[in-house]
Design an enzyme around this catalytic site. Structure first.
Site, PDB file in Angstrom:
ATOM      1  N   LYS A  57      15.724 -18.431  22.737  1.00  0.00           N
ATOM      2  CA  LYS A  57      16.426 -19.689  22.451  1.00  0.00           C
ATOM      3  C   LYS A  57      17.839 -19.428  21.948  1.00  0.00           C
ATOM      4  O   LYS A  57      18.755 -20.189  22.245  1.00  0.00           O
ATOM      5  CB  LYS A  57      15.644 -20.542  21.461  1.00  0.00           C
ATOM      6  N   LYS A  99       7.626 -18.925  33.625  1.00  0.00           N
ATOM      7  CA  LYS A  99       6.706 -19.934  33.074  1.00  0.00           C
ATOM      8  C   LYS A  99       7.139 -21.338  33.514  1.00  0.00           C
ATOM      9  O   LYS A  99       8.337 -21.611  33.588  1.00  0.00           O
ATOM     10  CB  LYS A  99       6.775 -19.825  31.545  1.00  0.00           C
ATOM     11  N   LYS A 115       8.772 -27.182  30.258  1.00  0.00           N
ATOM     12  CA  LYS A 115       8.912 -28.642  30.182  1.00  0.00           C
ATOM     13  C   LYS A 115      10.353 -29.092  30.230  1.00  0.00           C
ATOM     14  O   LYS A 115      10.621 -30.266  30.462  1.00  0.00           O
ATOM     15  CB  LYS A 115       8.213 -29.164  28.923  1.00  0.00           C
TER      16      LYS A 115
HETATM   17  P1  TYM Z   1       5.309 -26.406  23.483  1.00  0.00           P
HETATM   18  O1  TYM Z   1       5.685 -27.806  23.176  1.00  0.00           O
HETATM   19  O2  TYM Z   1       6.343 -25.533  24.096  1.00  0.00           O
HETATM   20  O3  TYM Z   1       4.030 -26.354  24.426  1.00  0.00           O
HETATM   21  C1  TYM Z   1       2.853 -27.087  24.129  1.00  0.00           C
HETATM   22  C2  TYM Z   1       1.635 -26.279  24.494  1.00  0.00           C
HETATM   23  O4  TYM Z   1       1.614 -25.997  25.903  1.00  0.00           O
HETATM   24  C3  TYM Z   1       1.479 -24.596  26.121  1.00  0.00           C
HETATM   25  N1  TYM Z   1       2.264 -24.255  27.322  1.00  0.00           N
HETATM   26  C4  TYM Z   1       1.761 -23.727  28.436  1.00  0.00           C
HETATM   27  N2  TYM Z   1       0.526 -23.345  28.774  1.00  0.00           N
HETATM   28  C5  TYM Z   1       0.334 -22.846  30.026  1.00  0.00           C
HETATM   29  N3  TYM Z   1       1.330 -22.697  30.922  1.00  0.00           N
HETATM   30  C6  TYM Z   1       2.599 -23.053  30.635  1.00  0.00           C
HETATM   31  N4  TYM Z   1       3.566 -22.913  31.535  1.00  0.00           N
HETATM   32  C7  TYM Z   1       2.858 -23.598  29.337  1.00  0.00           C
HETATM   33  N5  TYM Z   1       3.983 -24.049  28.717  1.00  0.00           N
HETATM   34  C8  TYM Z   1       3.595 -24.441  27.480  1.00  0.00           C
HETATM   35  C9  TYM Z   1       2.034 -23.957  24.862  1.00  0.00           C
HETATM   36  O5  TYM Z   1       1.529 -22.651  24.686  1.00  0.00           O
HETATM   37  C10 TYM Z   1       1.561 -24.914  23.808  1.00  0.00           C
HETATM   38  O6  TYM Z   1       0.218 -24.655  23.457  1.00  0.00           O
HETATM   39  N6  TYM Z   1       5.620 -24.396  18.925  1.00  0.00           N
HETATM   40  C11 TYM Z   1       4.776 -25.157  19.820  1.00  0.00           C
HETATM   41  C12 TYM Z   1       4.377 -26.515  19.258  1.00  0.00           C
HETATM   42  C13 TYM Z   1       3.738 -26.460  17.918  1.00  0.00           C
HETATM   43  C14 TYM Z   1       2.425 -26.008  17.619  1.00  0.00           C
HETATM   44  C15 TYM Z   1       2.284 -26.161  16.219  1.00  0.00           C
HETATM   45  C16 TYM Z   1       1.392 -25.491  18.390  1.00  0.00           C
HETATM   46  C17 TYM Z   1       4.313 -26.858  16.749  1.00  0.00           C
HETATM   47  N7  TYM Z   1       3.438 -26.671  15.741  1.00  0.00           N
HETATM   48  C18 TYM Z   1       1.091 -25.781  15.564  1.00  0.00           C
HETATM   49  C19 TYM Z   1       0.204 -25.141  17.740  1.00  0.00           C
HETATM   50  C20 TYM Z   1       0.079 -25.282  16.361  1.00  0.00           C
HETATM   51  C21 TYM Z   1       5.505 -25.371  21.119  1.00  0.00           C
HETATM   52  O7  TYM Z   1       6.703 -25.320  21.186  1.00  0.00           O
HETATM   53  O8  TYM Z   1       4.728 -25.711  22.177  1.00  0.00           O
END
Ligand code: TYM
Length: 331
Positions: free
Chosen positions: A113, A195, A198
């Site tokens: 990032k 990957k 989003k």
């Molecule tokens: P975030 O918002 O980037 O993604 C949300 C969840 O989706 C999963 N993910 C994927 N899984 C499979 N293939 C992909 N291409 C893919 N892209 C994303 C991520 O692993 C995630 O589970 N920091 C976290 C959000 C967060 C969080 C937390 C998660 C904040 N606090 C506490 C768990 C516990 C994040 O940015 O996820």
């Protein structure tokens, strides 16, 4: 609460993709009956990159509606906005004092990032994993269902919890990541080595879970594959095709071998169409429920308020314990 506790969340940036759905949400759905689940919209986390306020507010609410539309049930699970529970930021501050700068600088997501937003390497970006640790540890979480990209953040969460428990006495449950066997990393439809993200600037790289059927079909029909014609699971040599097979399997319920048997020699066009159709079918009821929910904002906000209240009660318990242990004067 007496069942094991599950915590997870999504940042309200870009779109909720089928990657998020397969890697995270589909596992959350399976856990709702057997565990006490808490799912947050990580809206403080996403402030680490610049957001347009009016758009941001709308997107966060839209993500909340998508949670419910996917089948997360406010009667079973706590659904809420992270920013509505002030205890997250409060615990983060205390945990900051038990986390080393070097540990944060080594995080791969921070490095990525920081490279991407070189003009805005703010403190929040560096401190992001500590807020995530606070999210998880506040609720005495046992399991955190996430995609593979969050594994490192889970490891540092565990380190912080163990460090605190050893310095004082057992205070936090030490959580474990729950990462699905397959689908923990769904790849971009345009660049199968990357990957599915989003916030990918290429709209054809990712599919939103509330996308129109014809757009979904177009994206699958134009997905990057390879110059071969055989539908075979081989992530190393056929990453594009293998990614589509995983998506089709996770969204449509067919096993990988079954997909090979059915589509192995049918050519890519037939296979891609079938894959797109499986995704459209799985998402159709979600999209319909989402549209219905978005026309009932009062309901959404009532769910959010109730969720925040329940979350706050649990969070208070842990935070009070932490404050006592570090020696803050009790009120
Ligand atoms: P975030 O918002 O980037 O993604 C949300 C969840 O989706 C999963 N993910 C994927 N899984 C499979 N293939 C992909 N291409 C893919 N892209 C994303 C991520 O692993 C995630 O589970 N920091 C976290 C959000 C967060 C969080 C937390 C998660 C904040 N606090 C506490 C768990 C516990 C994040 O940015 O996820």
């Amino acid at each position: 609460m007496n069942k094991k506790i599950i915590y997870s969340g999504i940042q309200p940036t870009g779109i909720i993709t089928i990657g998020n759905f397969i890697g995270a949400i589909s596992n959350w759905l399976k856990m709702q009956d057997d565990y006490d689940c808490i799912f947050g919209i990580a809206d403080l986390h996403a402030l680490t990159v610049r957001q347009v306020p009016a758009e941001y507010r709308k997107r966060a609410l839209s993500f909340f509606a998508q949670y419910i539309a996917c089948g997360l049930d406010p009667e079973k699970s706590i659904l809420y906005f992270q920013s509505h529970v002030a205890e997250h930021a409060e615990l983060q501050w205390i945990l900051n004092c038990f986390t080393y700068i070097g540990e944060m600088q080594r995080m791969t997501q921070f490095k990525d990032k920081a490279a991407k937003h070189a003009d805005n390497i703010n403190m929040g970006l560096l401190d992001y994993p500590v807020l995530m640790a606070a999210d998880i540890l506040l609720y005495q979480t046992s399991l955190v269902p996430v995609g593979i990209d969050q594994k490192q953040h889970l490891e540092i969460t565990r380190d912080i919890a163990v460090r605190f428990n050893n310095l004082y006495s057992p205070t936090f449950t030490v959580p474990e990541a729950y990462i699905g066997e397959r689908g923990a990393k769904i790849y971009s439809l345009r660049e199968p080595g990357q990957k599915m993200s989003k916030s990918d600037p290429d709209p054809n790289a990712a599919v939103s879970i509330i996308e129109d059927a014809d757009v979904i079909m177009k994206k699958f029909m134009s997905a990057v594959t390879d110059s071969d014609t055989v539908v075979r699971y081989d992530p190393e040599n056929k990453p594009g095709v293998s990614n589509l097979m995983v998506i089709m399997s996770e969204m449509g319920g067919l096993g990988i071998q079954e997909i090979e048997r059915l589509y192995g020699d049918k050519g890519y066009a037939v296979f891609k169409r079938a894959c797109g159709e499986a995704v459209v079918e799985r998402l159709k009821p979600i999209k319909a429920e989402y549209d219905r929910l978005m026309s009932d904002k009062d309901y959404l906000m009532a769910v959010a308020r109730d969720g925040a209240e329940r979350a706050r009660r649990l969070a208070r318990r842990t935070l009070n314990k932490v404050k006592r242990k570090v020696g803050l004067v009790e009120q």
